[in-house]
Design an enzyme around this catalytic site. Structure first.
Site, PDB file in Angstrom:
ATOM      1  CB  SER A  91      -5.046  -7.901   2.153  1.00  0.00           C
ATOM      2  OG  SER A  91      -4.346  -9.091   2.003  1.00  0.00           O
ATOM      3  CG  LEU A  92      -0.979  -8.992  -1.473  1.00  0.00           C
ATOM      4  CD1 LEU A  92      -0.209  -9.993  -2.337  1.00  0.00           C
ATOM      5  CD2 LEU A  92       0.004  -8.180  -0.651  1.00  0.00           C
ATOM      6  CG  HIS A 105      -4.266 -18.041   7.657  1.00  0.00           C
ATOM      7  ND1 HIS A 105      -4.131 -19.398   7.510  1.00  0.00           N
ATOM      8  CD2 HIS A 105      -4.234 -17.529   6.406  1.00  0.00           C
ATOM      9  CE1 HIS A 105      -4.015 -19.684   6.215  1.00  0.00           C
ATOM     10  NE2 HIS A 105      -4.079 -18.558   5.525  1.00  0.00           N
ATOM     11  CD  GLU A 142      -3.535  -6.138   8.519  1.00  0.00           C
ATOM     12  OE1 GLU A 142      -2.546  -6.517   7.871  1.00  0.00           O
ATOM     13  OE2 GLU A 142      -3.944  -6.716   9.541  1.00  0.00           O
ATOM     14  CB  ALA A 180      -0.934  -0.021   1.207  1.00  0.00           C
ATOM     15  CD  GLU A 203      -5.889 -17.773  -1.368  1.00  0.00           C
ATOM     16  OE1 GLU A 203      -5.249 -17.880  -0.312  1.00  0.00           O
ATOM     17  OE2 GLU A 203      -5.935 -16.732  -2.034  1.00  0.00           O
ATOM     18  NE  ARG A 234      -7.511 -10.224   4.551  1.00  0.00           N
ATOM     19  CZ  ARG A 234      -6.703 -11.077   3.952  1.00  0.00           C
ATOM     20  NH1 ARG A 234      -6.580 -11.084   2.645  1.00  0.00           N
ATOM     21  NH2 ARG A 234      -6.001 -11.935   4.660  1.00  0.00           N
ATOM     22  CB  ALA A 254       1.219 -11.867   0.986  1.00  0.00           C
ATOM     23  CD  GLN A 255       3.108 -18.974   2.806  1.00  0.00           C
ATOM     24  OE1 GLN A 255       2.211 -19.787   2.646  1.00  0.00           O
ATOM     25  NE2 GLN A 255       4.042 -19.103   3.724  1.00  0.00           N
TER      26      GLN A 255
HETATM   27  C1  SIN Z   1      -2.871 -17.376   2.341  1.00  0.00           C
HETATM   28  O1  SIN Z   1      -2.072 -17.604   1.446  1.00  0.00           O
HETATM   29  O2  SIN Z   1      -3.559 -18.234   2.862  1.00  0.00           O
HETATM   30  C2  SIN Z   1      -3.002 -15.972   2.821  1.00  0.00           C
HETATM   31  C3  SIN Z   1      -3.685 -15.156   1.818  1.00  0.00           C
HETATM   32  C4  SIN Z   1      -4.449 -14.060   2.456  1.00  0.00           C
HETATM   33  O3  SIN Z   1      -4.465 -13.942   3.671  1.00  0.00           O
HETATM   34  O4  SIN Z   1      -5.102 -13.318   1.712  1.00  0.00           O
END
Ligand code: SIN
Length: 524
Positions: A395-396, A248, A379, A19, A120, A390, A51-52
């Site tokens: 978020s990215l 998470h 954030e 950001a 996801e 969320r 962030a993965q």
């Molecule tokens: C994840 O890779 O699980 C995290 C992605 C996220 O929090 O948006």
């Protein structure tokens, strides 16, 4: 003691994850003089770096309206529709323009013709762009490399933001009280010298990230202690939705792993959650099974851990993978192997961890807060995109969209005229005698904040637990404030002052809201 150190910028940006970096890149192209402050000595260090999963885009047979529906469904319906519209309509265009064309992010491809879209939870389409499992790192490194090329950007690394400079609060002029409150920069501590600089800027952009590190278990880096929320609150800006802390479901359970994230895309590629004795359980909790929204998966894990008297559950990718594990998840594979877990052969022990704050400093569609001169992005801000929970990998994109929009807004309304005389502004005050900071006290105070939030204001909350948390944290705040006034300026102490204030804001918001929704779950 007086050290009246001053710096000047057109735009001061606090934080340089996606950001802050997007705001800086856009502002630099307009020729503004920019100072970027980061608490870390390594510029890339930020939540973004870790962030993965990836960044949400639009997949095949997809449409902004379908994405909007998924975001609002996951957010339990309390999302700001205008903000979700902006994200879903402008997001893909900015990904194409900035990330793909300008920064040349090498998103993973499924073929020469097409990028690979990951799946996801909560998404009705495969639509997540990713660079294997190091998306955030790749994006963050590319941003920092690009920003370093601009002569009008100056980085102040290893500096800790102490407070926003505001008028009338920091003005010696009694008549300033009649002016509209305004942010005019920030006091920033040089971590190396222990001296505080006054940085004057007509526009300040808060991009300080979140507050996951206020909880005992978190996927966030250590610096995510909620500094921006605390500074904005002290400056009088409005904050909302602070009770919606997202956990998470899957961080690595290992003594030395420090909340290492096991991306949700791992379940997107087939992995299933199991109890320690090998029973799958998500089908009991949701018809979406292992791909139910995060809050549901988190609570299911929590419940199974209690029922089986266990500190963790298992995530089994080895038995169900729809991909080549080492090729798709090289970072997760290597990291787990370091801890003795071969994810191609055995399940991964996982526990939930505090991950993301869906609320924050309330902003409008351009990132403007309720305080003149102050913008907030990423954030730390609450655009309303996330509602009560969320949707993964949004978020990215939110950071990219609002970072860019904030600087576009500043560029089209830029007014450099200061509403004060500089001589009227208080320099930083150093007390005559300065007590040394005792690390044992700091460590114990942190332990108290983190365990109180985790146990009483964590995944499952009750009125009794929250009342206890509020009383304990408020008592601790008195002690920290006293210590702060008397001690030598030290980044650890500044963090503690920010951290306790944000912890109390989360607790009060959770206590005042008796209704379970999304990430806020009350069991009274
Ligand atoms: C994840 O890779 O699980 C995290 C992605 C996220 O929090 O948006």
């Amino acid at each position: 003691m007086t050290h009246n150190l001053k710096e000047y910028a057109d735009i001061l940006i606090l934080g340089c994850g996606i950001a802050g970096s997007s705001a800086a890149l856009e502002a630099a192209k307009h020729g503004f003089q920019i100072i970027i402050v980061t608490r870390y000595s390594r510029l890339e260090e930020s939540n973004t770096y870790y962030a993965q999963g990836g960044i949400v885009s639009l997949g095949k047979d997809d449409h902004p309206e379908i994405l909007k529906e998924d975001i609002i469904k996951t957010g339990a319906g309390i999302n700001n529709p205008e903000a979700v519209d902006i994200l879903t309509r402008e997001g893909k265009k900015l990904i194409d323009e900035i990330l793909i064309k300008e920064l040349k992010i090498p998103f993973t491809r499924s073929s020469a013709e097409s990028v690979d879209y990951a799946q996801e939870a909560g998404h009705s389409r495969r639509r997540i762009l990713h660079v294997k499992d190091t998306t955030g790192r790749t994006i963050e490194e590319a941003f920092i490399n690009a920003l370093k090329k601009f002569p009008n950007i100056r980085f102040l690394s290893d500096h800790t933001a102490v407070d926003l400079l505001t008028i009338p609060h920091h003005s010696k002029n009694p008549l300033a009280i009649y002016k509209e409150p305004q942010c005019i920069g920030a006091y920033v501590l040089d971590n190396q010298t222990g001296l505080v600089k006054s940085i004057f800027a007509p526009y300040t952009i808060l991009a300080t990230g979140g507050c996951g590190a206020l909880f005992l278990y978190t996927s966030n880096p250590k610096g995510a202690i909620g500094a921006g929320y605390a500074m904005a609150a002290r400056a009088g800006a409005r904050l909302v939705n602070m009770e919606y802390i997202q956990f998470h479901p899957t961080s690595l359970y290992h003594r030395d792993a420090d909340g290492f994230l096991i991306s949700e895309t791992v379940r997107g590629e087939g992995a299933r959650l199991k109890t320690k004795d090998g029973r799958t359980f998500m089908e009991k909790y949701s018809d979406k099974g292992d791909l139910a929204p995060r809050d549901e998966v988190t609570r299911a894990i929590y419940e199974e851990m209690i029922n089986t008297n266990s500190n963790y559950v298992l995530l089994d990718l080895a038995s169900y993978a729809k991909c080549d594990i080492k090729e798709r998840f090289p970072h997760i594979y290597r990291t787990c192997l370091q801890y003795g877990i071969d994810i191609t052969k055995e399940p991964i022990p996982v526990v939930p961890a505090a991950h993301y704050c869906c609320g924050g400093v309330l902003v409008d569609s351009w990132g403007r807060t309720s305080l003149k001169g102050l913008y907030a992005v990423g954030e730390v801000a609450c655009t309303g995109v996330h509602g009560a929970n969320r949707l993964a990998s949004t978020s990215l994109l939110e950071g990219l969209v609002w970072g860019t929009r904030a600087s576009r807004h500043i560029a089209s309304h830029f007014d450099p005229t200061p509403p004060y005389k500089e001589s009227e502004i208080h320099p930083w005050y150093y007390p005559e005698t300065q007590e040394e900071v005792d690390p044992a006290l700091i460590q114990q105070d942190w332990l108290m904040i983190r365990s109180t939030l985790w146990n009483y204001a964590g995944i499952i909350r009750t009125k009794k637990r929250l009342e206890r948390a509020k009383a304990d944290l408020e008592y601790l705040q008195h002690r920290i404030e006293k210590f702060y006034r008397e001690a030598r300026m030290d980044p650890q102490l500044v963090d503690l002052k920010h951290g306790i204030q944000t912890a109390i804001m989360i607790t009060r918001a959770a206590l005042m809201n008796p209704i379970s929704l999304g990430a806020h779950y009350r069991k009274d």
